[in-house]
Write an enzyme that holds these catalytic residues in place. Sequence first.
Site, PDB file in Angstrom:
ATOM      1  N   PHE B 242       0.826  -1.219   0.000  1.00 19.46           N
ATOM      2  CA  PHE B 242       0.000   0.000   0.000  1.00 19.46           C
ATOM      3  C   PHE B 242       0.856   1.263   0.000  1.00 19.46           C
ATOM      4  CE2 PHE B 242      -2.067  -3.383   2.560  1.00 19.46           C
ATOM      5  CZ  PHE B 242      -2.954  -3.800   1.596  1.00 19.46           C
ATOM      6  N   GLY B 511       1.056  -0.384 -11.985  1.00 22.36           N
ATOM      7  CA  GLY B 511       1.673  -1.686 -12.223  1.00 22.36           C
ATOM      8  C   GLY B 511       1.027  -2.484 -13.337  1.00 22.36           C
ATOM      9  N   ALA B 512      -0.272  -2.650 -13.278  1.00 20.74           N
ATOM     10  CA  ALA B 512      -0.939  -3.588 -14.187  1.00 20.74           C
ATOM     11  C   ALA B 512      -0.765  -3.189 -15.639  1.00 20.74           C
ATOM     12  CB  ALA B 512      -2.421  -3.690 -13.824  1.00 20.74           C
ATOM     13  N   LEU B 617      -8.228  -6.252 -17.170  1.00 17.35           N
ATOM     14  CA  LEU B 617      -7.408  -7.383 -17.610  1.00 17.35           C
ATOM     15  C   LEU B 617      -7.889  -8.696 -17.000  1.00 17.35           C
ATOM     16  CD1 LEU B 617      -3.927  -5.622 -17.299  1.00 17.35           C
ATOM     17  CD2 LEU B 617      -5.302  -5.961 -19.376  1.00 17.35           C
ATOM     18  N   PRO B 619     -11.209  -9.491 -14.486  1.00 10.64           N
ATOM     19  CA  PRO B 619     -12.286  -8.912 -13.666  1.00 10.64           C
ATOM     20  C   PRO B 619     -12.307  -9.439 -12.239  1.00 10.64           C
ATOM     21  CG  PRO B 619     -13.134  -9.805 -15.735  1.00 10.64           C
ATOM     22  CD  PRO B 619     -11.696 -10.196 -15.666  1.00 10.64           C
ATOM     23  N   LYS B 620     -11.783 -10.643 -12.028  1.00 12.91           N
ATOM     24  CA  LYS B 620     -11.800 -11.187 -10.666  1.00 12.91           C
ATOM     25  C   LYS B 620     -10.779 -10.479  -9.779  1.00 12.91           C
ATOM     26  CE  LYS B 620     -12.708 -15.567  -9.857  1.00 12.91           C
ATOM     27  NZ  LYS B 620     -12.659 -17.023  -9.608  1.00 12.91           N
ATOM     28  N   GLN B 625      -9.193  -5.834  -6.064  1.00 16.85           N
ATOM     29  CA  GLN B 625      -8.478  -4.582  -5.810  1.00 16.85           C
ATOM     30  C   GLN B 625      -9.451  -3.490  -5.384  1.00 16.85           C
ATOM     31  OE1 GLN B 625      -4.827  -3.300  -6.663  1.00 16.85           O
ATOM     32  NE2 GLN B 625      -5.081  -5.098  -5.395  1.00 16.85           N
ATOM     33  N   GLU B 692      -5.983   1.820  -7.045  1.00 20.12           N
ATOM     34  CA  GLU B 692      -6.180   2.901  -6.089  1.00 20.12           C
ATOM     35  C   GLU B 692      -7.518   3.601  -6.282  1.00 20.12           C
ATOM     36  OE1 GLU B 692      -2.567   5.208  -6.542  1.00 20.12           O
ATOM     37  OE2 GLU B 692      -1.500   3.822  -5.231  1.00 20.12           O
TER      38      GLU B 692
END
Lengths: 211, 730
Positions: B242, B511-512, B617, B619-620, B625, B692
């Site tokens: 975090f 990041g993703a 990318l 959904p789960k 997040q 976030e």
Amino acid sequence: MIGGDEFDISRRAVLLGGGALAGAGPVRAATRKETDMQDSPTMMEVSFSVNGEARRLRLDTRTSLLDALREHLQLTGSKKGCDHGQCGACTVLVQGRRINSCLSLAVMHEGDEITTIEGLGQPGELHPMQAAFLHHDGFQCGYCTPGQICSAVAVLAELQAGIPSHVSPSLTEAPTLSEAELRERMSGNICRCGAYSNIMEAMREIAGEPA
Amino acid sequence: MKFDAPATTNPIDRQRFIGQPLDRIEGQLKVTGSAPYAYERHEVVPDQAYGYIIGAGIAKGRIKAMDLDAARAAPGVLGIVTAANAGKLGKGKRNTARLLGGPEIEHYDQAIAIVVAESFEMARAAALLIRPDYEAQPGQFDLAAAQERAVKPESGDPDSGFGDFARDYAQAPVTLDETYTTPDQSHAMMEPHASIAAWKDGAVTIWTSNQMIAWGKADVAETLGLPPEKVRLDSPYVGGGFGGKLFLRADCILAALAAREVGRPVKVALTRPMIFNNTTHRPATRQRIRLGAAPDGRLLAIAHESWSGNLPGGATETAVHQTRLLYAAPGRLTRTRLARLDLPEGNAMRAPGEASGLMALEVAMDEMAERLGMDPVQFRILNDTRVDPENPGRPFSQRHLVECLKRGAQRFGWAQRQAKPGQRREGGAFIGLGVAAGIRNNLLTKSAARVRLTRDCRLIVETDMTDIGTGSYTIIAQTAAEMLGLPMAQVEVRLGDSDSPVSAGSGGQWGANNATAGVYAACVGLRQLIVARLGLNEADAVFADGRVQSGGNRTALAQAARQGELVAEDGIEYGDLAERYQQSTFAAHFAEVSVDAATAEIRVRRMLAVCDAGRILNPKSARSQVIGAMTMGVGAALMEELAVDHQRGYFANHDLAGYEVPVHADIPHQEVVFLDEPDPLSSPMKAKGVGELGLCGAAAAVANAVYNATGVRVRDYPVTLDKLLAAMPA
């Protein structure tokens, strides 16, 4: 890891240890002359079973059950999140009941049957609760997860055994399998990633639909 | 690969793997406790000794002397490192305070010594025998008192403006001028900061828990005075961060120093009570917001000023940032000011800036809607903007905030909300609904990866990207599987090793999108190698179902692999698309609370977030997040507060019993809706950050719901029952 003769316990330490831990089991006699407590840690032997396997350890009496598992048996599935009984990451099952293993000295568990996350299931052979957590994404970073799963398994057993909680309407009647009961009983296990909503889904799947 | 023009159709668009709600590929390891975190890596190096760190007992001053004799003589002790024998230390570029204090002390619980012993119990017992003799100096620990001495910071764009705020505000028929405060907050990730360090031939390897491997490596080298190639960090599993593990911390440096001192590998974890004052925190803010509007609800003027504090050299909390972008208004002004405080170092925590800023702005918007007699959803919709309001020639790449608000309102049953607060009662509780908008920018930063097709046709992806619970392992595997047309089971992802190509790392919700775009680039290179080896035409090659199809040919990938391993390394770099287009993500947050009429106890009953964050990318894991961030939003709204001891200068509630974070009983079922609109200006993945966004606005939605339930407006977070009780409706 510690072991060997250099850590043989003092007589005074044995007396103190034996007094504080009466019933903790046999203690090997001291061979060395009494010294100041500070000079030499008090060592004790303890035997218990972990995940069905008999274990015998010679431990500094200050060793928590959690550190005995993580450092001495290298069963690192049980996590140290706070070492103060505030987060639940170290939850294991002892005699079928969940405890915070960080708040318990290892030598208090002579003869106990201990189940850790590793004993519930392994990759490829998951316990149904582990599989439900995976499928419902009831975790993110994974650090609180073993504790959550051990607690979740124990919570369902507690409900089945009719043990009431803070939110149970009655102390004498069997508690219902409500979400309020599940949430209340799981509240000793913090998940900072915030997977609570998904953990509830996972528990509901295993418990069946709540009343 | 340079990304400097909008993405066109590419293999990711097939969405056979990308966009699917797949379980986490490392999930089996995590649910069985088999994923190895930093402190648990018994296997990486033998003969590990135990370190135990102690922190300063004063907030400011110096250590006159430190009596180490008893500690040195304690059983099992192998060595002690303090500033006196650590040798000359540099300071990492990203650290404000030094990681090993002494003789000067910059903040409470700044590390002052590490004791190494044969066991944890011995190290702890010995560490407690150290007797530091301090000379304390007075410090400044109270932001409210320091506010008037705050200065304009030298960097970070502290002033912004557009049009003539003063004039427009003065002329506005309806105005609001309110001050809001947010407290210091702690990341409180579940895994304490931990490291194992081992030296060999003048080089150090540190198995650690860190979000940004390349930053950590550079700052270890800087601090220890080593060439970077003598430092290796490895952090495959991170038990939450975090933002608290963005930077090099004391566990990492002191493990390295201690291992050098005792000539053995040393493992150390920060104790939980030490984390709150030893590491970084989200700084408290004081925020003044002024809004001016026409009677029809159009905003005419908007000003947001924020004050926060930090140690000398530290940065501000950029709480006004979102206000520059979220709503239209011709007259605009923001100011960010920094006060010197001698509290522990303030730094980034999840959604730095926006998390705190929206806690104020979105309550101000709720208050203004009420003054205007408008519905708060409609008020926000009316003031939407299609362009960067400070730079109207610069459009948003995409912006679907209005759709988020509309869909959310419909789904949440917003129409049932009573505009007048304190009207809806169920049994012994008042019920209220709240809404808030969220915005968080989509940050583009370069990211690289290496992909290997092995002889047995496995695809191995290596990058120093980290997975801090975000789902990086899984979305990277999905990306590689999509690009090469191989099943997920044949893809292996190796993360967190500084020997791998440098990635974006995990922070700022960047990041993703960036890390998968880097993997995309490397996979494009690997596809070219495969096509060349098979003598196929690259232009029409299609990778699917374990085969390459080109022209009339269909060739198994295994055939290309059998001739020898193929390796490609590349990364994504960005042109000026982020300058030409404002790239942001948006959310509409809704919350329903009940407030006990007698005790004012607040319970969150329902939550919904509708998110506009580009292509989703997975959904789960993306949903996780968001719900996790919403949970942190509940904490921010209702309970999280580091209590500052203004006399002694430290956070007094420095453990998980005193610093309250949400637990199971605090969190209801949470719902998330993704608009899932690919954004071709973002990257070849057409994705944006989401980690976030779920926090941005969530706390304000809860606070607004409490107001709607009770009619009591609390402007000082957290909203606790003591602040409601005196004014509760009958």
